[in-house]
Design a protein around this motif. Sequence first.
Motif, PDB file in Angstrom:
ATOM      1  N   SER A   1      36.954  40.390  30.088  1.00 57.37           N
ATOM      2  CA  SER A   1      36.784  41.732  29.541  1.00 57.37           C
ATOM      3  C   SER A   1      37.078  41.704  28.047  1.00 57.37           C
ATOM      4  O   SER A   1      37.732  40.785  27.541  1.00 57.37           O
TER       5      SER A   1
ATOM      6  N   ALA B   1      46.340  47.133  25.016  1.00 53.36           N
ATOM      7  CA  ALA B   1      45.170  46.944  25.873  1.00 53.36           C
ATOM      8  C   ALA B   1      45.111  47.980  26.982  1.00 53.36           C
ATOM      9  O   ALA B   1      44.025  48.388  27.406  1.00 53.36           O
ATOM     10  N   GLU B   2      46.283  48.424  27.464  1.00 52.76           N
ATOM     11  CA  GLU B   2      46.329  49.372  28.579  1.00 52.76           C
ATOM     12  C   GLU B   2      45.688  50.707  28.241  1.00 52.76           C
ATOM     13  O   GLU B   2      45.196  51.406  29.120  1.00 52.76           O
TER      14      GLU B   2
ATOM     15  N   VAL C   1      39.041  43.696  26.176  1.00 54.83           N
ATOM     16  CA  VAL C   1      40.446  43.807  25.790  1.00 54.83           C
ATOM     17  C   VAL C   1      41.225  42.543  26.159  1.00 54.83           C
ATOM     18  O   VAL C   1      42.144  42.145  25.440  1.00 54.83           O
TER      19      VAL C   1
ATOM     20  N   HIS D   1      43.409  51.035  25.498  1.00 54.31           N
ATOM     21  CA  HIS D   1      42.267  50.813  24.608  1.00 54.31           C
ATOM     22  C   HIS D   1      41.038  51.548  25.148  1.00 54.31           C
ATOM     23  O   HIS D   1      40.750  51.491  26.354  1.00 54.31           O
TER      24      HIS D   1
ATOM     25  N   ARG E   1      38.603  49.413  27.342  1.00 61.57           N
ATOM     26  CA  ARG E   1      39.241  48.505  28.305  1.00 61.57           C
ATOM     27  C   ARG E   1      38.377  48.235  29.531  1.00 61.57           C
ATOM     28  O   ARG E   1      38.630  47.292  30.269  1.00 61.57           O
ATOM     29  N   SER E   2      37.364  49.066  29.757  1.00 62.91           N
ATOM     30  CA  SER E   2      36.501  48.859  30.927  1.00 62.91           C
ATOM     31  C   SER E   2      35.286  47.984  30.622  1.00 62.91           C
ATOM     32  O   SER E   2      34.486  47.705  31.521  1.00 62.91           O
TER      33      SER E   2
ATOM     34  N   SER F   1      43.793  48.746  37.157  1.00 60.19           N
ATOM     35  CA  SER F   1      43.729  49.681  36.033  1.00 60.19           C
ATOM     36  C   SER F   1      44.617  50.904  36.260  1.00 60.19           C
ATOM     37  O   SER F   1      44.914  51.647  35.319  1.00 60.19           O
TER      38      SER F   1
END
Length: 303
Positions: free
Chosen positions: A131, A147-148, A133, A150, A153-154, A190
Amino acid sequence: MRLGKTAALSHPGRRRRHNEDAYVVEPPLFAVADGMGGAKAGEVASGLAAAAVQESVNRDDSGEARVAALIEEANRRVFRRAHEDRDASGMGTTMTVALVEDDHVAIGHVGDSRAYLIRGGQLEQLTDDHSLVAELVRSGKLTPEEAETHPQRSVITRALGTEADVDVDTFSVEASPGDLFLLCSDGLTSMVDDETILGAVERTRPNLQEAAKALVSAANRGGGEDNITVVFFEVSDESAEDTEDTVRTARLSEGEDTMDESDGQHVVAVAEPKRRGRALPLLGALAVLLIIAAAILWLLGQS
């Protein structure tokens, strides 16, 4: 060393109408796929990938070569369908496959679905996310905390079906009795951090079906923004026949979700078809009562 207890659950989550995840529990093969490209196309992509694994049970190859070949075949099927079917154009899927052989577990991986190992009270992420991120974290441009949250992030950087060929990560893990492996889609990771995953599993470890249910419930409590799929398999000194839990799987689709009264969130439950039979006696009794009531009314009308 033998394959012990297994369990698998899949749930659409709280935000999605369709479940684009697919999973395989065909011991000694296990897999999770998370489709993308729109509801219908995502379901098609993950379904094609899962079918490629399911149909390979009797292959002669083994280890990392086998899981790589399975994922490459899955990629060919998804890529071909995406180019032959206009409605499926642009679809793709992640895939994580595990093959249990002797004292090793071979793992193949593309995308951001994950494989974990729970051993000695510790949770270890075995796969690296493909990914955006994750790449930024590995290069030092983002911290794990950044990153959590961002906004991208997907975004995944590698998937099945987007190109004619795919680069598959493969590796093997030496397994020990008592090891518990978890494959999951990012609908779990996630929404739930590693500490929460480990805590939920440790509390319910004797019953893997309850462990899977606990993880799905935790992801839904965290928001349930994506489809959630978890697959467990355990390595044991005992044979599968000697373990208390047998293989149980469930996939909930639109309109089939259930609620856990303890937290009010969506969770997965294995269907119990026998309960449906109870409706028939009730309907029969109601019909008899209606007939009796009609007869009484008729008699009163005659008097």
